[in-house]
Design an enzyme around this catalytic site. Structure first.
Site: not given
Ligand code: KET
Length: 398
Positions: A130, A211, A246
């Site tokens: 990511w 993660d 998610k």
């Molecule tokens: N870790 C990973 C691996 C991940 O794909 C995301 C979000 C997050 C953390 C962040 O999650 P949050 O709990 O909402 O802070 N990924 C998607 C959205 C983004 O880029 O923010 C994506 O990869 O499209």
């Protein structure tokens, strides 16, 4: 004052969402950001979350500050969700959990903590990963390197190369690992590969930083926590940032946590203290509504099984879309192996499409994905999968 400020080109993921939103073609398809859309292409509000919010509203109550570490009930539920209820590490008080502003907040608090307390360490992320992992850790002052992960030729994990690199790292290096549903490839370590990785992490005295943003989207809640539980069982010290964005479809509520599993209770107490101080310096304390959603959905005897079924339904719909896309593409491109759509898991698939092909998909077919070739399978539904397969087949055919 600010004429020297550098232009920000925008985030590679959010910029595509903006371009998608600005596109007026009615048949456009959004496979860019990692968000679960339902069969109607809508962002769902899970009935369990809605019921939790109705209870929260009915309970009323003032809106005090939470402590720096967040809500105690939510933090207890997170530990049980990650490690399994009654895990000996929890009983031994060697687990420190803070509620965070999404898992991004958790990753960042952890990064700042580590920069202070392991200042000589570098961070190692999977190739690819990511995009924001690198930005976050570099933003905390770390040097960020990568270890081999995805093997383009086999579509699997370059496991031997990964182990070889990890075996050569200095002690206390920080190794960022995707616990399940690897972003962007959809290719995960098997339980046997995790088992083979543990001795390397232990012998080299590395710090695994997991993660876990997609728990429940791979195989199931417990299955997707295999790495977390195996590390805890093995007595290895590690960090894990987990997300409910998610799994509860609560993206903008910013529900997440950071957990440090430590050697003993004394160490966990020290880590907890400094995590609290890190939070205080960054944003003082996390949100109350986020805490209540998490503690109600996970802790309520009615809502918890509801949520688990809703999560299973999201997982199964994604798997069904994988099968449909695979079936349509196999029919359209008979000579081509697209089996990876079936073997990859979670929200993402790495299609192998080049940046040029991705641009053609956008310009000629209004199908949006990341320029790395990553698609979010959860953006597919029975109404757009056929068109998407035809568009992909057209650009793949040249
Ligand atoms: N870790 C990973 C691996 C991940 O794909 C995301 C979000 C997050 C953390 C962040 O999650 P949050 O709990 O909402 O802070 N990924 C998607 C959205 C983004 O880029 O923010 C994506 O990869 O499209």
């Amino acid at each position: 004052m600010f004429h020297h400020v550098q232009h920000y080109a925008g985030d590679p993921i959010f910029a595509i969402v903006d371009a998608f939103n600005a596109d007026l073609r009615p048949h456009k398809v959004n496979l860019s950001i990692g968000i679960y859309f339902d069969e109607q292409g809508r962002l769902p509000v899970l009935p369990s979350v809605l019921a939790a919010e109705q209870r929260i509203l009915a309970e009323g109550g003032a809106k005090p500050y939470l402590p720096m570490e967040g809500d105690a009930a939510a933090r207890r539920e997170v530990q049980a969700l990650l490690l399994g209820a009654g895990h000996p590490a929890i009983a031994a008080n060697r687990v420190a959990t803070i509620q965070t502003v999404g898992s991004s907040g958790g990753l960042k608090v952890g990064a700042d903590f580590l920069r202070t307390w392991l200042p000589g360490s570098a961070v190692w992320v999977s190739d690819p990963t990511w995009d924001n992992h690198r930005s976050m850790f570099e933003g905390s002052g770390f040097e960020v390197n990568s270890y081999p992960y995805h093997d383009m030729s086999t579509g699997g994990v370059a496991f031997d190369a990964m182990l070889t690199t990890l075996r050569g790292l200095p002690a206390c290096s920080i190794v960022l690992l995707h616990a399940c549903c690897h972003n962007p490839t959809g290719v995960d370590l098997t339980p046997a590969q995790w088992d083979a990785l543990l001795p390397v992490l232990r012998e080299r005295n590395l710090l695994p930083y997991l993660d876990l943003a997609y728990q429940g989207f791979g195989e199931g809640i417990a299955e997707d926590a295999y790495a977390v539980r195996a590390l805890a069982d093995a007595g290895i010290t590690f960090f894990v940032a987990n997300s409910f964005s998610k799994s509860m479809s609560v993206y903008g509520e910013r529900c997440g946590a950071l957990t440090a599993v430590c050697a003993d209770a004394a160490e966990a107490a020290l880590v907890m203290g400094q995590l609290r101080f890190t939070v205080r310096r960054l944003y003082s304390s996390p949100g109350l509504h986020a805490a209540k959603i998490v503690s109600h959905v996970l802790g309520d005897a009615d809502l918890r099984p509801m949520w688990e079924l809703e999560l299973a339904a999201m997982r199964e719909r994604i798997a069904a879309m994988r099968r449909m896309l695979h079936q349509r593409l196999s029919a359209l491109l008979p000579g081509r192996d697209v089996g990876y759509f079936l073997s990859q898991r979670g929200m993402f698939s790495y299609t192998g499409l080049s940046a040029t092909q991705v641009d053609r998909l956008r310009d000629e077919h209004a199908v949006y994905l990341l320029r790395s070739g990553r698609i979010c399978v959860a953006g597919l539904n029975t109404g757009n999968v056929e068109r998407t397969a035809e568009a992909m087949a057209a650009v793949l055919a040249g």
